[in-house]
Design a protein around this motif. Structure first.
Motif, PDB file in Angstrom:
ATOM      1  N   GLY A 489       0.822  -1.200   0.000  1.00  7.98           N
ATOM      2  CA  GLY A 489       0.000   0.000   0.000  1.00  7.98           C
ATOM      3  C   GLY A 489       0.855   1.249   0.000  1.00  7.98           C
ATOM      4  O   GLY A 489       1.949   1.273   0.572  1.00  7.98           O
ATOM      5  N   GLU A 490       0.357   2.289  -0.660  1.00  6.53           N
ATOM      6  CA  GLU A 490       1.067   3.568  -0.729  1.00  6.53           C
ATOM      7  C   GLU A 490       0.362   4.576   0.171  1.00  6.53           C
ATOM      8  O   GLU A 490      -0.802   4.905  -0.042  1.00  6.53           O
ATOM      9  CB  GLU A 490       1.102   4.084  -2.167  1.00  6.53           C
ATOM     10  N   GLY A 491       1.069   5.038   1.192  1.00  5.89           N
ATOM     11  CA  GLY A 491       0.499   5.979   2.140  1.00  5.89           C
ATOM     12  C   GLY A 491       0.996   7.387   1.925  1.00  5.89           C
ATOM     13  O   GLY A 491       1.684   7.682   0.951  1.00  5.89           O
ATOM     14  N   TRP A 492       0.639   8.277   2.845  1.00  3.75           N
ATOM     15  CA  TRP A 492       1.060   9.665   2.761  1.00  3.75           C
ATOM     16  C   TRP A 492       2.576   9.813   2.786  1.00  3.75           C
ATOM     17  O   TRP A 492       3.154  10.563   2.018  1.00  3.75           O
ATOM     18  CB  TRP A 492       0.483  10.437   3.953  1.00  3.75           C
ATOM     19  N   ASN A 493       3.207   9.089   3.690  1.00  4.68           N
ATOM     20  CA  ASN A 493       4.638   9.283   3.933  1.00  4.68           C
ATOM     21  C   ASN A 493       5.507   8.129   3.479  1.00  4.68           C
ATOM     22  O   ASN A 493       6.720   8.286   3.376  1.00  4.68           O
ATOM     23  CB  ASN A 493       4.871   9.501   5.435  1.00  4.68           C
ATOM     24  N   ALA A 494       4.930   6.968   3.240  1.00  4.17           N
ATOM     25  CA  ALA A 494       5.743   5.794   2.946  1.00  4.17           C
ATOM     26  C   ALA A 494       4.943   4.758   2.170  1.00  4.17           C
ATOM     27  O   ALA A 494       3.714   4.754   2.184  1.00  4.17           O
ATOM     28  CB  ALA A 494       6.280   5.183   4.240  1.00  4.17           C
ATOM     29  N   THR A 495       5.680   3.892   1.501  1.00  3.73           N
ATOM     30  CA  THR A 495       5.101   2.711   0.859  1.00  3.73           C
ATOM     31  C   THR A 495       5.327   1.533   1.792  1.00  3.73           C
ATOM     32  O   THR A 495       6.453   1.261   2.204  1.00  3.73           O
ATOM     33  CB  THR A 495       5.762   2.448  -0.502  1.00  3.73           C
ATOM     34  N   VAL A 496       4.252   0.846   2.137  1.00  6.57           N
ATOM     35  CA  VAL A 496       4.285  -0.214   3.142  1.00  6.57           C
ATOM     36  C   VAL A 496       3.974  -1.550   2.470  1.00  6.57           C
ATOM     37  O   VAL A 496       3.133  -1.626   1.566  1.00  6.57           O
ATOM     38  CB  VAL A 496       3.247   0.066   4.255  1.00  6.57           C
ATOM     39  N   ALA A 497       4.669  -2.591   2.897  1.00  6.54           N
ATOM     40  CA  ALA A 497       4.418  -3.929   2.345  1.00  6.54           C
ATOM     41  C   ALA A 497       4.582  -4.974   3.443  1.00  6.54           C
ATOM     42  O   ALA A 497       5.255  -4.741   4.452  1.00  6.54           O
ATOM     43  CB  ALA A 497       5.370  -4.230   1.183  1.00  6.54           C
ATOM     44  N   VAL A 498       3.957  -6.123   3.233  1.00  7.14           N
ATOM     45  CA  VAL A 498       4.115  -7.284   4.113  1.00  7.14           C
ATOM     46  C   VAL A 498       4.397  -8.485   3.229  1.00  7.14           C
ATOM     47  O   VAL A 498       3.716  -8.692   2.214  1.00  7.14           O
ATOM     48  CB  VAL A 498       2.840  -7.536   4.953  1.00  7.14           C
ATOM     49  N   SER A 499       5.403  -9.255   3.587  1.00  7.87           N
ATOM     50  CA  SER A 499       5.737 -10.450   2.803  1.00  7.87           C
ATOM     51  C   SER A 499       5.833 -11.664   3.715  1.00  7.87           C
ATOM     52  O   SER A 499       6.022 -11.535   4.935  1.00  7.87           O
ATOM     53  CB  SER A 499       7.060 -10.252   2.055  1.00  7.87           C
ATOM     54  N   ARG A 500       5.663 -12.829   3.113  1.00 10.18           N
ATOM     55  CA  ARG A 500       5.788 -14.087   3.847  1.00 10.18           C
ATOM     56  C   ARG A 500       6.821 -14.956   3.148  1.00 10.18           C
ATOM     57  O   ARG A 500       6.752 -15.189   1.940  1.00 10.18           O
ATOM     58  CB  ARG A 500       4.444 -14.816   3.908  1.00 10.18           C
ATOM     59  N   LEU A 501       7.811 -15.425   3.917  1.00 12.44           N
ATOM     60  CA  LEU A 501       8.837 -16.305   3.378  1.00 12.44           C
ATOM     61  C   LEU A 501       8.326 -17.742   3.346  1.00 12.44           C
ATOM     62  O   LEU A 501       7.340 -18.076   4.021  1.00 12.44           O
ATOM     63  CB  LEU A 501      10.099 -16.217   4.234  1.00 12.44           C
ATOM     64  N   PRO A 502       8.967 -18.614   2.566  1.00 11.80           N
ATOM     65  CA  PRO A 502       8.504 -20.003   2.478  1.00 11.80           C
ATOM     66  C   PRO A 502       8.375 -20.699   3.830  1.00 11.80           C
ATOM     67  O   PRO A 502       7.505 -21.545   4.018  1.00 11.80           O
ATOM     68  CB  PRO A 502       9.575 -20.664   1.600  1.00 11.80           C
ATOM     69  N   GLY A 503       9.209 -20.342   4.789  1.00 12.62           N
ATOM     70  CA  GLY A 503       9.135 -20.968   6.108  1.00 12.62           C
ATOM     71  C   GLY A 503       8.056 -20.389   7.000  1.00 12.62           C
ATOM     72  O   GLY A 503       7.912 -20.817   8.154  1.00 12.62           O
ATOM     73  N   GLY A 504       7.309 -19.407   6.517  1.00 13.04           N
ATOM     74  CA  GLY A 504       6.233 -18.806   7.297  1.00 13.04           C
ATOM     75  C   GLY A 504       6.605 -17.517   7.998  1.00 13.04           C
ATOM     76  O   GLY A 504       5.748 -16.887   8.637  1.00 13.04           O
ATOM     77  N   VAL A 505       7.863 -17.081   7.897  1.00 11.01           N
ATOM     78  CA  VAL A 505       8.298 -15.846   8.543  1.00 11.01           C
ATOM     79  C   VAL A 505       7.626 -14.654   7.863  1.00 11.01           C
ATOM     80  O   VAL A 505       7.594 -14.563   6.631  1.00 11.01           O
ATOM     81  CB  VAL A 505       9.829 -15.692   8.474  1.00 11.01           C
ATOM     82  N   LEU A 506       7.096 -13.736   8.674  1.00 10.73           N
ATOM     83  CA  LEU A 506       6.480 -12.516   8.168  1.00 10.73           C
ATOM     84  C   LEU A 506       7.475 -11.366   8.235  1.00 10.73           C
ATOM     85  O   LEU A 506       8.200 -11.216   9.217  1.00 10.73           O
ATOM     86  CB  LEU A 506       5.245 -12.152   8.990  1.00 10.73           C
ATOM     87  N   ASN A 507       7.505 -10.561   7.180  1.00 12.71           N
ATOM     88  CA  ASN A 507       8.343  -9.371   7.143  1.00 12.71           C
ATOM     89  C   ASN A 507       7.467  -8.140   6.978  1.00 12.71           C
ATOM     90  O   ASN A 507       6.552  -8.129   6.133  1.00 12.71           O
ATOM     91  CB  ASN A 507       9.327  -9.423   5.973  1.00 12.71           C
ATOM     92  N   TYR A 508       7.734  -7.123   7.763  1.00 12.31           N
ATOM     93  CA  TYR A 508       7.077  -5.829   7.592  1.00 12.31           C
ATOM     94  C   TYR A 508       8.065  -4.903   6.900  1.00 12.31           C
ATOM     95  O   TYR A 508       9.197  -4.727   7.356  1.00 12.31           O
ATOM     96  CB  TYR A 508       6.670  -5.244   8.952  1.00 12.31           C
ATOM     97  N   HIS A 509       7.649  -4.322   5.771  1.00 11.80           N
ATOM     98  CA  HIS A 509       8.534  -3.489   4.962  1.00 11.80           C
ATOM     99  C   HIS A 509       8.072  -2.044   4.972  1.00 11.80           C
ATOM    100  O   HIS A 509       6.878  -1.759   4.826  1.00 11.80           O
ATOM    101  CB  HIS A 509       8.555  -3.978   3.511  1.00 11.80           C
ATOM    102  N   ASN A 510       9.024  -1.144   5.100  1.00  5.56           N
ATOM    103  CA  ASN A 510       8.762   0.291   5.026  1.00  5.56           C
ATOM    104  C   ASN A 510       9.983   0.940   4.398  1.00  5.56           C
ATOM    105  O   ASN A 510      11.114   0.595   4.741  1.00  5.56           O
ATOM    106  CB  ASN A 510       8.503   0.853   6.432  1.00  5.56           C
ATOM    107  N   ALA A 511       9.763   1.842   3.462  1.00  7.90           N
ATOM    108  CA  ALA A 511      10.872   2.524   2.775  1.00  7.90           C
ATOM    109  C   ALA A 511      11.729   1.553   1.977  1.00  7.90           C
ATOM    110  O   ALA A 511      12.929   1.762   1.822  1.00  7.90           O
ATOM    111  CB  ALA A 511      11.740   3.309   3.761  1.00  7.90           C
ATOM    112  N   GLY A 512      11.109   0.467   1.475  1.00 10.61           N
ATOM    113  CA  GLY A 512      11.828  -0.464   0.618  1.00 10.61           C
ATOM    114  C   GLY A 512      12.816  -1.348   1.343  1.00 10.61           C
ATOM    115  O   GLY A 512      13.792  -1.806   0.750  1.00 10.61           O
TER     116      GLY A 512
END
Length: 816
Positions: A489-512
């Protein structure tokens, strides 16, 4: 006596005037960077604050370009002397802004608020600082324009002056971003700008003494007020639309490029320089064309139509090409190699559009110019129209378009607006500029129609920002296929993303980049940060968390039964809803916790304007290399935080060792210890190697009763806290405090050459920006531990058995 109608400007002086505008433009960009940095420290760096700053800055230039021709009589003074006075006044005001900022800071702190009132106060603060100098900056080009005639040759020289001003801006942007502020500070950069102003003013005055002002033949005032090129309104509207699309595109493209290059202070300086470089080239080309063609209006119209293709080119490069170039910035340990690569990639993507926008201004001037016209009014009118459009474009893109439409649809809309601008100019004008008659008219009309249809088709070629780019930024090409991006998603101040790795680990992404994750080492750090914040202070009823991130730190704070009120200051409105949906299990549903309040604001601005005090303040993991983040690591900010602590309160801070260098880490720690002379460092390791740190500081000497903490963990109401610690491998208070890695006194010899990060220099963002592609965490941690060899007898209170267990635990954690 010189005959009427003679060219007012002797040709031999024109190159000298061009150099004066280069110097003036260089000073202006230095000031812009300095003033924005100064004001962000006061009113914050949120999208609203940045919109207010940019709108005020450009609004002042617009007013200056309009007011000077009306307030300054055309024949009262030599134009070069007027120009020299403007430059001197700009330099004087620059010094006043520099030294008057503490007074503004004090006043704003007392009055600053939230909501509409807060936005209005930010506008007033920005206006006090920016309107006086920008009014004068906007008046410089109209002032000097009275030394040339409104003939094709004279107007072309105005275009060259405009290009020279932009060329100076390129130099100023690079000089400020890569040298003046990196090596020196805001005051030194201001003095350089003032020196340029004085030099330009003195040179202009000398030229004025050797080149007397020769009045051009003027039209009758009443006739001049009514005279206008037929269809001139269309040119003014088109140049305003051109300014709007230019600034909107710059905002959107800068967001995408900052993902690709990393959102460092160097990246922003580089992008601005490339954009200005293209404008300067285009202005020179447009000036030459405007002087040589019979119908500059037609050239201007087609320039706008060609922008549709330039938009499509840049959009394709930014979303379908550049992110997938086989580039791994971690290969080189030399940041200057990556800067060169980023510069080339930026040129490749952005230059075509910037050249066309640059060419539009002199072509618009030539399209509405006529003999006998007051050149100052000519330049002022076109410049003001272009600037009004630029204000609308920058504010719309920053606050509305990206958030409401997204980058893809926003760029599609801008392509159509460019096409509309071109059609407006091409379909109006004098009969001589009309397409023709008969078959010629049909052919010309057909070409225009086909071009308009092509613009519509080009708009359909624009793709959304790739999810892998939003998540992994500069490492996107190396991470293809390695993660499933489940949200972007693209917000006012940053582009935010969430990803899931094959092992189930979740990553929260901000500013690439990965800002937080459910990886064991990241969970360990975030839980340590949260639990130390509430377990060490005398009491922790009221806590402030700076930044929401994945919410794990804030969640760890929220489950402590002693906490009654928790405030999270988060700058991006998009984040709480996203992490609530995807990281609820990891962050204990912190967003839904009734004792948690979320304040959408820049954390520094929040602390400056709130009268609340707290028992503890902590910061969710922030990357100091991200532009603006260093403001939360300055000595002055730590003093602000300390002033908002209740007696016995504590401040905790995250310090990353990965994607950093020794100089940046030393700067963070040494600056914190200046504010908290008895501060403590705690280490978080990954497979025995250094990974990141937690700093803790209190106004008084810290004393930790380890047995008392253990007794609290045994209480039934503290079961969630104990379980949280067990999940990260800490089964007791001894395990938690065995992460001890040194005190301020221990590390003083190691930190003796550290650069202190202050408001006036923000040294950290420049140091960290040089090391954000390095992975030397273990080396940095080992070097630091070499100075932390003795056990801190005065820090802990514990029974002999517990104290011995601590000794062994600390030796084990430090690998001794």
């Amino acid at each position: 006596m010189v005959r009427e109608g003679d060219l007012m400007t002797p040709r031999r002086f024109l190159p000298g005037l061009l150099l004066l505008f280069v110097g003036s433009g260089c000073a202006a960009l230095i000031y812009e960077i300095v003033w924005f940095q100064l004001l962000q420290l006061v009113i914050g760096s949120s999208a609203v604050s940045m919109g207010v700053l940019l709108g005020t800055f450009m609004g002042g230039m617009c007013l200056g370009s309009l007011l000077l021709p009306r307030l300054a009589a055309a024949r009262a003074q030599h134009p070069l002397r007027v120009y020299a006075c403007l430059e001197i006044a700009i330099g004087i005001i620059a010094l006043l802004v520099l030294f008057g900022m503490p007074l503004l800071n004090t006043a704003y702190t007392l009055l600053g608020g939230t909501g509409i009132v807060g936005i209005l106060l930010r506008g007033v603060a920005a206006g006090i600082c920016l309107l006086p100098p920008t009014l004068l900056m906007g008046a410089t080009l109209p002032a000097i324009s009275r030394w040339v005639e409104s003939t094709p040759e004279g107007v072309s020289w105005l275009g060259f002056f405009y290009g020279g001003n932009i060329a100076g801006g390129v130099i100023g942007s690079l000089l400020a971003g890569f040298y003046l502020l990196r090596v020196h500070d805001l005051a030194f950069a201001t003095y350089v700008g003032v020196t340029l102003n004085v030099t330009v003013a003195a040179s202009a005055w000398v030229i004025a003494n050797h080149a007397p002002f020769i009045e051009q033949r003027a039209m009758d005032p009443q006739s001049a007020s009514h005279a206008r090129v037929p269809g001139a309104w269309a040119v003014y509207v088109a140049i305003a639309l051109s300014g709007m699309t230019a600034l909107a595109a710059e905002v959107i493209w800068t967001r995408v490029l900052s993902l690709l290059f990393g959102a460092t202070v160097y990246t922003f300086s580089l992008i601005l320089a490339v954009f200005l470089f293209g404008l300067g080239i285009g202005s020179s080309i447009g000036s030459a064309i405007g002087r040589s063609v019979a119908k500059p209006r037609v050239a201007f119209g087609w320039c706008q139509m060609l922008l549709c293709s330039a938009f499509a080119w840049t959009a394709f490069m930014l979303t379908q090409s550049l992110p997938f170039w086989l580039v791994n910035p971690a290969i080189s340990t030399d940041p200057w190699f990556n800067f060169q690569l980023d510069f080339v990639r930026c040129l490749w993507a952005v230059l075509p559009g910037a050249i066309l926008w640059g060419a539009s201004f002199p072509l618009a001037l030539a399209a509405v110019a006529f003999p006998g016209q007051d050149p100052a009014r000519l330049v002022g009118g076109v410049y003001a129209a272009n600037t009004v459009g630029a204000i609308v474009g920058s504010l719309a893109a920053s606050l509305l378009l990206v958030v409401w439409l997204g980058s893809q649809h926003a760029q599609q809309a801008l392509i159509l607006i460019s096409a509309l601008s071109g059609l407006l100019v091409l379909s109006t004008g004098t009969p001589e500029e009309a397409p023709g008659r008969g078959s010629t008219a049909f052919a010309s009309t057909l070409v225009v129609v086909v071009a308009a249809a092509g613009a519509g088709l080009l708009s359909r070629t624009v793709h959304p920002v790739p999810e892998i780019l939003a998540a992994y930024g500069r490492y996107a090409a190396t991470r293809i296929g390695s993660a499933d991006v489940i949200y972007m998603g693209e917000g006012w101040n940053a582009t935010v993303a969430v990803s899931r790795l094959p092992g189930g680990v979740l990553n929260y992404h901000n500013a690439g980049k990965v800002q937080a994750s459910s990886e064991p080492q990241d969970m360990r750090l975030q839980r340590m940060l949260g639990h130390m914040t509430t377990l060490i202070p005398r009491q922790a009823k009221k806590v402030l968390v700076i930044g929401c991130g994945a919410g794990v730190t804030a969640g760890a704070v929220s489950i402590d039964p002693a906490v009654e009120d928790e405030t999270i200051a988060e700058i991006e409105p998009l984040v709480p809803a996203v992490i609530s949906k995807y990281f609820g299990d990891q962050n204990f549903r912190v967003v839904d916790n009734p004792k948690v309040r979320i304040r959408v604001d820049d954390a520094r601005h929040f602390l400056l304007t709130t009268k609340e005090t707290f028992d503890a303040i902590t910061s969710d993991p922030l990357d100091p290399w991200v532009k603006g983040a260093a403001m939360l690591y300055t000595r002055e900010f730590f003093d602000i935080a300390k002033a908002h602590l209740n007696p016995g309160g504590a401040v905790t801070l995250f310090v990353q060792l990965y994607e950093s260098n020794t100089e940046a880490v030393k700067s963070e720690i040494a600056t914190f210890f200046e504010a908290f002379p008895q501060g403590i460092v705690w280490g978080n390791t990954n497979n025995g190697a250094g990974y990141d740190l937690v700093l803790l500081g209190q106004a008084e000497a810290t004393r930790i009763d380890v047995d008392a903490v253990q007794r609290r963990l045994h209480r039934p109401e503290y079961a969630p806290v104990a379980d949280s610690l067990r999940e990260i491998g800490m089964h007791s208070a001894v395990d938690l405090f065995s992460t001890f890695a040194g005190t301020a006194g221990d590390l003083a010899p190691w930190l003796k050459d550290a650069a202190i990060n202050r408001d006036r220099n923000l040294r950290l963002q420049f140091l960290a920006g040089l090391g954000f592609n390095l992975y030397q965490s273990d080396v940095i941690y080992s070097n630091m531990l070499a100075y932390a060899g003795h056990f801190p007898e005065s820090l802990f209170i514990a029974s002999p058995q517990t104290m011995e267990a601590l000794r062994q635990g600390i030796r084990r954690e430090q690998g001794r």
